[in-house]
Design a protein around this motif. Structure first.
Motif, PDB file in Angstrom:
ATOM      1  N   ALA A 197      -7.693  40.475  67.483  1.00 30.58           N
ATOM      2  CA  ALA A 197      -8.528  41.566  66.983  1.00 30.58           C
ATOM      3  C   ALA A 197      -8.082  42.019  65.597  1.00 30.58           C
ATOM      4  N   ASP A 198      -6.785  42.179  65.408  1.00 31.51           N
ATOM      5  CA  ASP A 198      -6.284  42.651  64.113  1.00 31.51           C
ATOM      6  C   ASP A 198      -6.565  41.635  62.997  1.00 31.51           C
ATOM      7  N   ALA A 199      -6.274  40.358  63.265  1.00 31.32           N
ATOM      8  CA  ALA A 199      -6.462  39.332  62.244  1.00 31.32           C
ATOM      9  C   ALA A 199      -7.936  39.161  61.884  1.00 31.32           C
ATOM     10  N   GLN A 200      -8.787  39.170  62.890  1.00 28.07           N
ATOM     11  CA  GLN A 200     -10.192  38.903  62.611  1.00 28.07           C
ATOM     12  C   GLN A 200     -10.901  40.118  62.004  1.00 28.07           C
ATOM     13  N   ARG A 201     -10.460  41.309  62.325  1.00 24.65           N
ATOM     14  CA  ARG A 201     -11.016  42.487  61.622  1.00 24.65           C
ATOM     15  C   ARG A 201     -10.717  42.395  60.127  1.00 24.65           C
ATOM     16  N   ALA A 202      -9.490  41.990  59.801  1.00 27.01           N
ATOM     17  CA  ALA A 202      -9.121  41.861  58.386  1.00 27.01           C
ATOM     18  C   ALA A 202      -9.962  40.788  57.705  1.00 27.01           C
ATOM     19  N   GLU A 203     -10.215  39.683  58.393  1.00 27.33           N
ATOM     20  CA  GLU A 203     -11.029  38.619  57.806  1.00 27.33           C
ATOM     21  C   GLU A 203     -12.496  39.031  57.688  1.00 27.33           C
TER      22      GLU A 203
END
Length: 214
Positions: A197-203
């Motif tokens: 969730a954290d990585a893909q929100r940033a992307e």
């Protein structure tokens, strides 16, 4: 024992004392280790205790953990299919970099999720485009026409389609991961869901910026 004491304490040459003393200490150490072996902890040292502990931990999962893993495997696989198209179709170096990052992150995660499913005695979803089509109801999954249009595109058209589709794909993954964080019981799975969730929100934020600049 009288002979050992005599040799150690004095009436023999110093060379003999140097040779015998290490042997005495070694024998004492062996006896001490043998005594410790009866403390009931032998199973842990052989690995049986650790295996039992790992089995107990692996058993602490629920239906949500299974659903998360079985859903995220094909979800990630489709993202990899999309990302691998970028190498020779994208015109933007930023798009190619994002695609490479997605592939680097999600490929090993598929292995982790599949490993959990096998350990739990659950089915691992099959691979291939035909398998993905059975999961199009999941959030963010692309249909056959979407994937065909992306595969046929190139240059700036590909860049726009890729970014638009991957934003939607990531948003679906974030929704799935968020559900796992709330409802899952297996700590490694809920931790991975948080990372996803954290990585893909940033992307998502990064890709939306790129779409706004084109």
């Amino acid at each position: 024992m009288r002979t050992i004491r005599h040799l150690v304490q004095g009436g023999s040459p110093s060379g003999v004392r140097r040779a015998v003393l290490p042997a005495v200490l070694a024998a004492t150490a062996v006896l001490s280790l043998a005594a410790c072996g009866g403390d009931g902890q032998g199973a842990d040292r052989t690995g049986h205790g650790a295996t039992a502990s790992a089995s107990a931990t692996a058993a602490t999962h629920n239906a949500q953990d299974v659903a998360f893993a079985q859903g995220m495997v094909p979800h990630h696989r489709q993202a990899l299919e999309m990302a691998r198209l970028a190498a020779d179709r994208a015109s933007s170096a930023r798009v190619r970099e994002i695609a490479a990052r997605i592939e680097k992150a999600q490929d090993p995660e598929i292995g982790t999720l599949s490993g959990w499913l096998r350990a739990w005695g659950e089915d691992v979803p099959g691979s291939g485009a035909a398998q993905h089509m059975g999961h199009t109801s999941m959030p963010g999954m692309m249909g056959g026409e979407d994937m065909t249009s992306l595969g046929d595109a190139s240059g700036t058209d590909f860049d726009t389609r890729f970014l638009t589709m991957m934003v939607a794909h990531h948003e679906g993954a974030v929704a799935m991961a968020s559900a796992e964080r709330v409802k899952g019981a297996y700590p490694p799975a809920t931790a991975l869901a948080g990372d996803i969730a954290d990585a893909q929100r940033a992307e998502i934020t990064e890709m939306k910026r790129l779409l706004g600049s084109e």
